[in-house]
Design an enzyme around this catalytic site. Structure first.
Site, PDB file in Angstrom:
ATOM      1  N   TYR A   1     -13.271   6.535 -12.157  1.00  0.00           N
ATOM      2  CA  TYR A   1     -13.527   7.021 -10.719  1.00  0.00           C
ATOM      3  C   TYR A   1     -13.124   8.727 -11.058  1.00  0.00           C
ATOM      4  O   TYR A   1     -14.016   9.597 -10.608  1.00  0.00           O
ATOM      5  CB  TYR A   1     -12.769   6.508  -9.543  1.00  0.00           C
ATOM      6  CG  TYR A   1     -12.558   7.381  -8.401  1.00  0.00           C
ATOM      7  CD1 TYR A   1     -13.852   7.734  -7.612  1.00  0.00           C
ATOM      8  CD2 TYR A   1     -11.452   8.049  -8.142  1.00  0.00           C
ATOM      9  CE1 TYR A   1     -13.611   8.658  -6.537  1.00  0.00           C
ATOM     10  CE2 TYR A   1     -11.265   8.782  -7.127  1.00  0.00           C
ATOM     11  CZ  TYR A   1     -12.392   9.193  -6.357  1.00  0.00           C
ATOM     12  OH  TYR A   1     -12.332  10.127  -5.167  1.00  0.00           O
TER      13      TYR A   1
ATOM     14  N   SER B   1     -11.419  15.568  -5.889  1.00  0.00           N
ATOM     15  CA  SER B   1     -10.319  14.636  -5.762  1.00  0.00           C
ATOM     16  C   SER B   1      -9.280  15.283  -6.892  1.00  0.00           C
ATOM     17  O   SER B   1      -9.660  15.816  -7.731  1.00  0.00           O
ATOM     18  CB  SER B   1     -10.623  13.147  -6.128  1.00  0.00           C
ATOM     19  OG  SER B   1      -9.522  12.478  -6.262  1.00  0.00           O
TER      20      SER B   1
ATOM     21  N   LYS C   1     -15.492  12.534 -11.021  1.00  0.00           N
ATOM     22  CA  LYS C   1     -15.045  13.699 -10.518  1.00  0.00           C
ATOM     23  C   LYS C   1     -15.185  14.728 -11.382  1.00  0.00           C
ATOM     24  O   LYS C   1     -15.938  16.041 -11.192  1.00  0.00           O
ATOM     25  CB  LYS C   1     -14.183  13.841  -9.594  1.00  0.00           C
ATOM     26  CG  LYS C   1     -14.004  12.441  -8.397  1.00  0.00           C
ATOM     27  CD  LYS C   1     -15.205  13.223  -7.454  1.00  0.00           C
ATOM     28  CE  LYS C   1     -14.880  12.156  -6.184  1.00  0.00           C
ATOM     29  NZ  LYS C   1     -15.974  12.306  -5.254  1.00  0.00           N
TER      30      LYS C   1
ATOM     31  N   ASP D   1     -26.933   8.110   4.001  1.00  0.00           N
ATOM     32  CA  ASP D   1     -25.792   6.967   4.023  1.00  0.00           C
ATOM     33  C   ASP D   1     -26.555   5.555   3.452  1.00  0.00           C
ATOM     34  O   ASP D   1     -27.281   5.335   4.248  1.00  0.00           O
ATOM     35  CB  ASP D   1     -24.839   6.950   5.002  1.00  0.00           C
ATOM     36  CG  ASP D   1     -23.527   6.356   4.422  1.00  0.00           C
ATOM     37  OD1 ASP D   1     -23.577   5.070   3.944  1.00  0.00           O
ATOM     38  OD2 ASP D   1     -22.310   6.783   4.799  1.00  0.00           O
TER      39      ASP D   1
END
Length: 332
Positions: A149, A124, A153, A31
């Site tokens: 965004y 998503s 995906k 991360d």
């Protein structure tokens, strides 16, 4: 199984790490802390009694990613890391394409170099765009995202499918989930973005805490139950458990796609009213113009996940609101 979790200190990632550890898996986290906090690692340890191995690396630096694979005998990957704010992506498309696509490509390169072919990808419901009907099942067209965004995906899903076409050793599960909210019952981890939040529940929290004057609900003239957007809000712990179910099934060859949601639509206004009912009338709100990139309504059909993964959501809206506020109070 030894599992690499990218974005493992973020909202969904941290809850998934907890559930993985509770289920007996060994976890390694990457991360870069761009939208998370190092203190989450301490809280994961408080909840589970285990401190996962952690690397503060950016997936855009492939040499750093290689180090993680070289130092750990990774067996599977759960890939969360990525920029994720819908409205921001509309205004910063280049940043979203660069970060989300290149980081995934670097990850896949390293997996191939180290002969690791098991991956669960955090996708998503954005990929469905504005569906013609609800509930949405996995057979609906999935290249219809209405914002950058969501399109990242779509592109990553296509990249993964192409990887399997080129090499049938890949075992890929794509999880298309809807709107995660809530927090761990301990109050130790929850949704706590850096800077000004973009997602609904953290904004509700800021209003309840007195940090914002009111919540702006974007659009009250949609063709929905009360004019506000309808979403499938899912408790983050249910979502995390879905990832555990997925990684435990990921040795099945092929590309497998599952919706993770409750199967029930709840409007933004209904969520706000539920929060005020459960926690006291803490949130004032008004209505603002529609937001770029939003669709009026989407909620999931989840029969496939129930049948093939043995998973279903067990928490309701009241649980989500109660646990979110409990986390917010615990931070003080």
């Amino acid at each position: 199984m030894k599992i690499l979790v990218t974005g493992g200190l973020g909202f969904i990632g941290s809850h998934t790490v907890v559930e993985l550890i509770n289920d007996g898996h060994e976890v390694v986290i990457i991360d870069n802390l761009c939208n998370s906090k190092l203190s989450v690692l301490d809280n994961i340890e408080k909840i589970t009694g285990v401190r996962p191995k952690f690397y503060q690396y950016n997936l855009l630096n492939i040499d750093d990613v290689r180090k993680v694979f070289a130092e750990n005998e990774i067996e599977g990957v759960i890939h969360f890391a990525g920029l994720k704010a819908v409205a921001e992506s509309v205004h910063k498309p280049i940043e979203y394409y660069e970060n989300n696509l290149f980081s995934t490509i670097n990850l896949l390169k390293c997996m191939r170099e180290y002969n690791i072919y098991n991956i669960v990808f955090s996708s998503s419901a954005c990929v469905y765009g504005q569906p013609k009907e609800n509930p949405i099942d996995e057979t609906f067209p999935s290249n219809n995202a209405t914002n950058p965004y969501g399109r990242t995906k779509c592109f990553i899903e296509d990249i993964l499918k192409d990887c399997y076409t080129a090499d049938n050793r890949y075992n890929i599960i794509i999880l298309r989930y809807f709107n995660p909210v809530g927090a761990h019952a301990s109050g130790l981890i929850g949704e706590d973005p850096n800077g000004i939040p973009n997602n609904l529940m953290p904004i509700i929290m800021r209003v309840a805490e007195g940090k914002f004057d009111k919540l702006h609900i974007y659009g009250n003239d949609y063709d929905t139950v009360d004019g506000t957007c309808v979403r499938d809000f899912i408790h983050v712990v249910d979502l995390a458990r879905g990832h555990v179910k997925a990684i435990e099934k990921v040795t099945t060859p092929g590309v497998h796609i599952y919706n993770l949601g409750t199967g029930k639509g709840t409007s933004v206004l209904e969520l706000v009213n539920a929060f005020n009912k459960v926690n006291g009338n803490l949130v004032k709100f008004d209505f603002a113009d529609r937001r770029d990139g939003d669709v009026p309504e989407n909620y999931a059909k989840t029969d496939k996940a129930k049948k093939e993964l043995g998973w279903k959501a067990t928490h309701g809206i009241d649980d989500m609101c109660k646990d979110s506020w409990n986390f917010s109070k615990s931070k003080k």
